[in-house]
Design a protein around this motif. Structure first.
Motif, short mmCIF file in Angstrom:
data_model
loop_
_atom_site.label_atom_id
_atom_site.label_comp_id
_atom_site.label_asym_id
_atom_site.label_seq_id
_atom_site.Cartn_x
_atom_site.Cartn_y
_atom_site.Cartn_z
N VAL A 127 0.85 -1.20 0.00
CA VAL A 127 0.00 0.00 0.00
C VAL A 127 0.88 1.25 0.00
O VAL A 127 0.68 2.17 -0.80
N ASP A 128 1.89 1.28 0.87
CA ASP A 128 2.79 2.44 0.84
C ASP A 128 3.62 2.46 -0.44
O ASP A 128 3.93 3.53 -0.96
N ASN A 134 2.56 6.73 -6.81
CA ASN A 134 1.58 7.74 -7.21
C ASN A 134 2.00 9.14 -6.76
O ASN A 134 1.70 10.14 -7.42
N MET A 196 -5.91 -1.27 -7.62
CA MET A 196 -7.04 -0.35 -7.81
C MET A 196 -6.77 1.03 -7.23
O MET A 196 -7.47 1.99 -7.54
N PRO A 200 -9.34 4.35 -11.89
CA PRO A 200 -9.88 3.62 -13.04
C PRO A 200 -8.92 3.67 -14.23
O PRO A 200 -8.01 4.50 -14.25
N SER A 205 -11.15 7.44 -16.77
CA SER A 205 -10.77 8.39 -15.74
C SER A 205 -11.25 9.79 -16.14
O SER A 205 -10.66 10.45 -16.98
N ASN A 221 -2.98 7.19 -14.68
CA ASN A 221 -3.34 6.08 -13.77
C ASN A 221 -2.75 4.76 -14.26
O ASN A 221 -2.13 4.02 -13.49
N VAL A 271 -15.75 1.96 -3.86
CA VAL A 271 -15.77 3.43 -3.92
C VAL A 271 -17.17 3.95 -3.58
O VAL A 271 -17.33 4.99 -2.94
N1 FAQ Z 1 -10.29 5.17 -4.23
O1 FAQ Z 1 -10.91 10.58 -12.84
P1 FAQ Z 1 -10.22 9.75 -11.82
C1 FAQ Z 1 -2.21 6.97 1.40
C2 FAQ Z 1 -12.33 8.27 -7.80
S1 FAQ Z 1 -2.18 6.71 -0.29
C3 FAQ Z 1 -11.38 5.96 -4.15
O2 FAQ Z 1 -9.07 8.91 -12.28
P2 FAQ Z 1 -8.41 11.46 -10.32
C4 FAQ Z 1 -0.93 6.70 2.19
C5 FAQ Z 1 -11.88 9.69 -8.07
O3 FAQ Z 1 -11.74 10.43 -6.88
C6 FAQ Z 1 -3.86 6.85 -0.89
N2 FAQ Z 1 -11.79 6.76 -5.17
O4 FAQ Z 1 -9.79 10.68 -10.57
C7 FAQ Z 1 -1.14 5.70 3.26
C8 FAQ Z 1 -13.01 10.19 -8.94
O5 FAQ Z 1 -14.17 10.46 -8.15
P3 FAQ Z 1 -14.65 12.01 -7.83
C9 FAQ Z 1 -4.29 8.26 -1.16
C10 FAQ Z 1 -11.05 6.75 -6.30
O6 FAQ Z 1 -8.59 12.27 -9.10
C11 FAQ Z 1 -0.60 4.43 3.12
C12 FAQ Z 1 -13.35 8.94 -9.77
O7 FAQ Z 1 -12.89 7.83 -9.01
N3 FAQ Z 1 -3.53 8.88 -2.20
O8 FAQ Z 1 -3.21 7.35 1.87
C13 FAQ Z 1 -9.89 5.97 -6.43
O9 FAQ Z 1 -7.94 12.14 -11.57
C14 FAQ Z 1 -0.77 3.47 4.12
C15 FAQ Z 1 -12.71 8.97 -11.15
O10 FAQ Z 1 -11.29 8.80 -11.09
C16 FAQ Z 1 -4.01 9.89 -2.97
O11 FAQ Z 1 -5.15 10.30 -2.81
C17 FAQ Z 1 -9.52 5.15 -5.35
N4 FAQ Z 1 -8.44 4.34 -5.38
O12 FAQ Z 1 -7.35 10.28 -10.03
C18 FAQ Z 1 -1.83 5.99 4.44
C19 FAQ Z 1 -3.09 10.48 -3.98
N5 FAQ Z 1 -9.36 6.19 -7.66
O13 FAQ Z 1 -13.51 12.67 -7.12
C20 FAQ Z 1 -2.01 5.02 5.43
C21 FAQ Z 1 -3.64 11.71 -4.65
C22 FAQ Z 1 -10.18 7.07 -8.28
O14 FAQ Z 1 -14.94 12.65 -9.15
C23 FAQ Z 1 -1.47 3.75 5.26
N6 FAQ Z 1 -4.72 11.42 -5.56
N7 FAQ Z 1 -11.19 7.39 -7.47
O15 FAQ Z 1 -15.86 11.87 -6.97
C24 FAQ Z 1 -4.56 11.07 -6.88
O16 FAQ Z 1 -3.44 10.92 -7.36
C25 FAQ Z 1 -5.80 10.91 -7.74
O17 FAQ Z 1 -6.87 11.54 -7.08
C26 FAQ Z 1 -6.16 9.44 -8.09
C27 FAQ Z 1 -7.47 9.44 -8.91
C28 FAQ Z 1 -5.06 8.81 -8.92
C29 FAQ Z 1 -6.40 8.62 -6.81
#
Ligand code: FAQ
Length: 312
Positions: A127-128, A134, A196, A200, A205, A221, A271
């Motif tokens: 996960v990390d 990313n 995942m 997507p 996406s 992605n 999700v």
């Molecule tokens: N889960 O058009 P896209 C951590 C949603 S690491 C849930 O591709 P985007 C460290 C997306 O929001 C994890 N939802 O979206 C740790 C959108 O819905 P919306 C966190 C997801 O934003 C480790 C819809 O699907 N890291 O926490 C997911 O261009 C161990 C369409 O998707 C980040 O957040 C998913 N997997 O790309 C902590 C990194 N994937 O918003 C504790 C920053 C997609 O329209 C222990 N974020 N969706 O309602 C990003 O890089 C991007 O936001 C993506 C998604 C790549 C996650």
């Protein structure tokens, strides 16, 4: 006037420059960033919960101290990220409200259960590991406050990844057959959900094209998912575990590993709130918020008293 500001913004983006909090920016750019950064912040603080379940059951004092430090780091990451989101004009109360009411998303990965101690090692390793893949490109995100926060977050994530891999290595190299089987079982359960995490496929996406255009996302992605798979295969070999995908094999022509089909129906279910632990995670967050109300009230009352004293 507005057109001129927009042209300047676009030119800055085109030359790979950075945008600061006080710079003019289009409304849609601001909204996209608040969405992504706050979802990221929520993921950090919800991500503390599955690991928190194991603090009292860590096998040694050393492992317990490491796990506590990791979870504290994640709380810290949440704070940097909420602060970065707040620079865009949305308050922390609004952001948390969106999480607690189920409007905002957080990473799908944290809706899976941590059944054994090996899950804690696998979260660190996979996960990390996925999070770093990313997040390293996000250190070059066009929005500078987010990019700066990501530099520190990535350094700490690297430590998290190493500690997870190390704890699994100990079990795989010196452990009993039961411990080795426990590691393999955890890998079997976490592998597909980790793939995942990258979101997507590019074709589905909705935000990718615009976010790439604006330099918020630098790598797609699917490309990040492929890089993660390629990097992980060798680490799995060294560890001595099998990744649960019979179609996973090196493709000489592509210079990458081919892999099996991801269950996107499962992804969208999780999700959408129907993963194995969605209700439990959100319930815990809301309870923690409610239980902390007296602390916030007391801090506010104290601050008011100090302010009155200064005026007098
Ligand atoms: N889960 O058009 P896209 C951590 C949603 S690491 C849930 O591709 P985007 C460290 C997306 O929001 C994890 N939802 O979206 C740790 C959108 O819905 P919306 C966190 C997801 O934003 C480790 C819809 O699907 N890291 O926490 C997911 O261009 C161990 C369409 O998707 C980040 O957040 C998913 N997997 O790309 C902590 C990194 N994937 O918003 C504790 C920053 C997609 O329209 C222990 N974020 N969706 O309602 C990003 O890089 C991007 O936001 C993506 C998604 C790549 C996650």
């Amino acid at each position: 006037e507005e057109a001129q500001l927009e042209a300047r913004f676009e030119a800055r983006i085109d030359e790979g420059g950075f945008i600061e909090a006080k710079d003019w920016m289009p409304d849609h750019y601001r909204k996209t960033l608040v969405r992504q950064i706050s979802q990221h912040a929520h993921s950090e603080i919800v991500g503390m919960l599955p690991e928190g379940n194991w603090v009292t059951r860590a096998p040694t004092l050393k492992r317990k101290a490491i796990l506590l430090a990791k979870i504290q780091d994640e709380g810290g990451h949440g704070l940097y990220l909420y602060a970065a989101a707040e620079t865009l004009g949305t308050s922390r109360d609004q952001l948390l409200d969106a999480l607690h009411s189920g409007k905002a998303k957080y990473s799908s990965i944290f809706n899976y259960p941590t059944l054994t101690w090996a899950d804690i090692g696998v979260i660190g390793w996979l996960v990390d590991g996925a999070a770093i893949m990313n997040q390293v490109p996000l250190c070059r995100c066009s929005y500078a406050p987010y990019a700066r926060a990501m530099i520190r977050v990535c350094r700490e994530e690297s430590f998290h990844q190493r500690q997870g891999y190390d704890s699994l290595l100990v079990m795989m190299q010196g452990g009993t057959p039961e411990q080795k089987a426990m590691v393999q079982d955890a890998v079997n359960r976490w592998w597909w959900p980790c793939l995942m995490m990258f979101g997507p496929p590019d074709g589905e996406s909705v935000h990718s094209a615009q976010s790439m255009r604006w330099g918020i996302k630098r790598i797609s992605n699917d490309e990040l998912r492929q890089k993660f798979i390629d990097a992980t295969v060798q680490q799995a070999q060294v560890l001595g575990v099998t990744l649960p995908d019979p179609d996973l094999k090196w493709n000489e022509e592509r210079g990458h590993h081919d892999f099996g089909a991801i269950d996107w129906d499962e992804f969208w279910r999780v999700v959408g709130g129907e993963g194995p632990c969605n209700q439990e995670r959100l319930g815990m967050r809301i309870k923690a918020w409610d239980d902390g109300a007296w602390v916030r009230d007391a801090a506010l009352a104290h601050a008011r008293k100090q302010a009155t004293k200064e005026q007098a």
